[in-house]
Structure formats: structure tokens, C-alpha cells
Design an enzyme around this catalytic site. Sequence first.
Site, PDB file in Angstrom:
ATOM      1  N   HIS A  75      56.815 -20.477 -47.755  1.00 54.06           N
ATOM      2  CA  HIS A  75      55.372 -20.604 -47.977  1.00 54.06           C
ATOM      3  C   HIS A  75      54.749 -21.688 -47.095  1.00 54.06           C
ATOM      4  CE1 HIS A  75      56.334 -23.869 -51.007  1.00 54.06           C
ATOM      5  NE2 HIS A  75      55.193 -24.354 -50.556  1.00 54.06           N
ATOM      6  N   ASP A 105      62.102 -18.166 -50.888  1.00 51.38           N
ATOM      7  CA  ASP A 105      61.146 -19.142 -50.336  1.00 51.38           C
ATOM      8  C   ASP A 105      61.795 -20.035 -49.281  1.00 51.38           C
ATOM      9  OD1 ASP A 105      58.740 -20.403 -49.928  1.00 51.38           O
ATOM     10  OD2 ASP A 105      58.879 -21.713 -51.686  1.00 51.38           O
ATOM     11  N   SER A 192      56.844 -29.801 -49.700  1.00 52.76           N
ATOM     12  CA  SER A 192      57.512 -28.498 -49.638  1.00 52.76           C
ATOM     13  C   SER A 192      58.346 -28.363 -48.370  1.00 52.76           C
ATOM     14  CB  SER A 192      56.479 -27.373 -49.679  1.00 52.76           C
ATOM     15  OG  SER A 192      55.826 -27.345 -50.919  1.00 52.76           O
TER      16      SER A 192
END
Length: 448
Positions: A75, A105, A192
Site C-alpha cells: 500500500h 501487503d 508503513s
Amino acid sequence: MLGFHSLLALSLALASGSQTNLQDRILEARDRVSPALVNVQPITDVYSSGERRSSTGVGSGFIFDDEGHVITNYHVAGKAKRLIITLSNRERVSGVLVGEDPLTDIAVLRLHLREGQHAPAPVTLGDSDALVVGQYVMALGSPLALQRSLSLGVVSSKDRYLSDEFKLPTGEKTGSFNTWIQTDAAINPGNSGGPLVNLAGEVVGVNARGAFGASSIGFAIPINIVKEVARSLIEKGQVSRSWLGLTFQPLEELAQYFEAERAPGAVIRSVDPDSPAERAGVRAGDVLLSYGGERVSAQFTEELPGIYKRIADTPVGEKVQLLIARGGEELTLGATTEEESESSSGEMDCEGWGFTARGITRELALEFSLPDQRGVFVAGVKPNGAAFQARLFPGDRIVAVGDEEVSDLEGLRSLYRAGDEARAEKVLLTVMRRHSRRWILIEVDYEN
């Protein structure tokens, strides 16, 4: 930033006279990982209100091997058209997307180094299965674009389950094949893709997300899953998985119905239409007792990812035996696995026609109750644009342009380019809206 429990544990450690030892271990672990820490700045196309625009974001990553491969989240970088990577010495280099896997992911990038330039030494990978609750971990990355940040916490849970309907910020479903490491080390937007590190300086997870509205709940993808996915992306450019079209729910939710504290098997919650499982005769409400001769158990939610992964790891096209319990009887059914379709659908901007379109994946077809994956999905319509004036709506499914059938996004892209090059002033779309077929005539205005 320390969570309450981490602060309490740290205070106890200091009080017991172990301050120097703990401090030294934190610094040593930081120094082992920091050289491989990178900041990832993706430049992506964002489709909103029927238009495409460029957007930039921020994320984190770490150098994974001696070849200069970087691990980050899908993402963060999976849909980027350009990647700018800042190394630990503040040098900026471009990055190339090697492979992506929305279902876990994870994305793998490769540093595009200048001649004579060398990548920093990679991280050391640990064993996420060896983690224990209460163990110290550090989250490194670029929270809120603050590069080279570090937060300390503990492992709050090593097998946290998130719903198999959980979706990424980019819209794809993820997390079906793994549980998550929960930590109270601060994980904020920008973290992230960064590493979760133990005090031995080993990467044990990839930071993925924080819990909305909570200050001490964050989640990381276990590094053992990441190793497997990254290896496949580097070697093959993709991850091949088998699919049967089954979803499960834990038996704990139906314990009263089964009149047992613990019953064998996993309850089948749903069966996808025209899936291998449906063709084999499997029904929602059946209980899967064994898969390919191996017993199956899902008493609790955190056991579900293991079942999904067992199916996914089956060679594509292999026929497997399913032992099913139904109405007090046991049935043996045979199902042939198919390849899991890509979760990432892809989008395009039909700028001159005034709308954006999305490819139809199996998941999207199920979500919107589409009968099949034929055609393309109208994702957005530009306000007051040509498609808006022609009364094309988001959710319509385009199945033809003029006399040419549209089977997928590439087909629409080809027809759009041909119309654009010919400067066609009118375009006739055949669309399906709910269960009816309609014709939409778009009058193209090349002035706007």
C-alpha cells in the site's frame, strides 16, 4: 514514544539496576539496522471523481539483501509510477518495482544505483515464530515523514487475527494468510514498510498499520511470511496461489449449535459461485474436517489464516480430497484448485470521455453482485463532463464500445486510444446497469 506498558516495564528495568545493559542493547540493535533503513516516496496516480491526478506519499522500507532489494508495503509502493528512495546517508536514488503482493501487503523494490555506488549492508532477518508476548521490539521508519525515527515497545500479541474482509487503504483485501504481530511501539502513517526489530538487531516484522483512534496498538506482518513472499517476487515477479472459493468461520462462534466445547473441523461460511468448491458440491454450512488427507481445525479465529494458507500453498491445478461433515454424515468430495486471481484491479482514466474505469476482479464482482468478470467497471464520473451529461453512473459496467465487445480493461484502453486518435466526436457505450442493458451516447468535447 513509549506505550504505557512499555514505560512501566522500562521503569522496572531501570529500578532493578539494568539500565546500562538495556540501553546498550537498544543502541546496538539500532546501529545494526539503521544503515539499511530507507525512506520511500511514491508518486502515484489517484483516481477520484472521474479524474486522474498525481499524488505523492511517504513510507518506509529496509534493504533486504546484497543485491539492493528493498522491502516495503504494497500500500506504500505497489501502485507507484515513480519511486524516490532516500538512503540512511541522506542520498536520494530512484527505485524500481520488482513485484507486489496485495494479499500480504508486501512489495519488493530494487535500488537504481549509479555506477560505482554501493547499497548499504542489508538487515539481518530474524524468526517471527520465536517471538514471545512481552518481548521488547523497536519500530523504525518515517512516521508523519519524520525520517529515521525509532519507537520502543513490546510485543502485545504474536498471533492477532484481523478479519479476512480487512482491506488496505488502496482498497484490496489483505491478511488472509497470516496473523499479525501486535505491538505498543508507536506505528503512525509513514512507518508503513519499516522494520520491526528485536533487541538482537534482527528484523522480525514489517510495520503495516496502527489502530485508528488508539495510541498504543500497531500491527506488523511477521517476517517469516515476508521472507517467503519476497523470495517469490524476486524470483518470479509474482506469488502463485491456489483458490477453491471458500471462506471459513471459527467453531467457537457456533459452539452452542454443535453442543460441544470443542468440535473438529472448520465451518464453511460461504462458497463462491462457479468456484472449484461449488462445482465439487461443497455448501455453506458444511464443516471441513480434512484437506488433502490432513485434519483441519479452526476453533478460534487466529487459526483461520493457517487453513487459507494451506489451500493457497497447494499446487495450482491439483485435485484435493475434502472430507466434509454435513447433517451428521461424512462426505468425501474432490475439488481441483485454480489460481488465485490478482487482487489489484488496475484503473484507467478515459479523460476525453469524462470517467475512470476499473478492471473487474473476482473480488469486485462478488462485492457488487456482478454475474461475471466481463467488461469494465465505471469507478467514477467527472462532474459536468461528457459522461456525466450522457448519464453514465459509477457502478455501470461497460461491455461494448460501438460494435466492439469490451472484455477487460486492456480492451477498453485499446478502444479509447483508437477513438482518441481518430478524434471521434461521438462514442456509443453498451453498459449493464443492475440487470438491464443500456446504450449511452457520449458526445466528446475536445475543447475541455
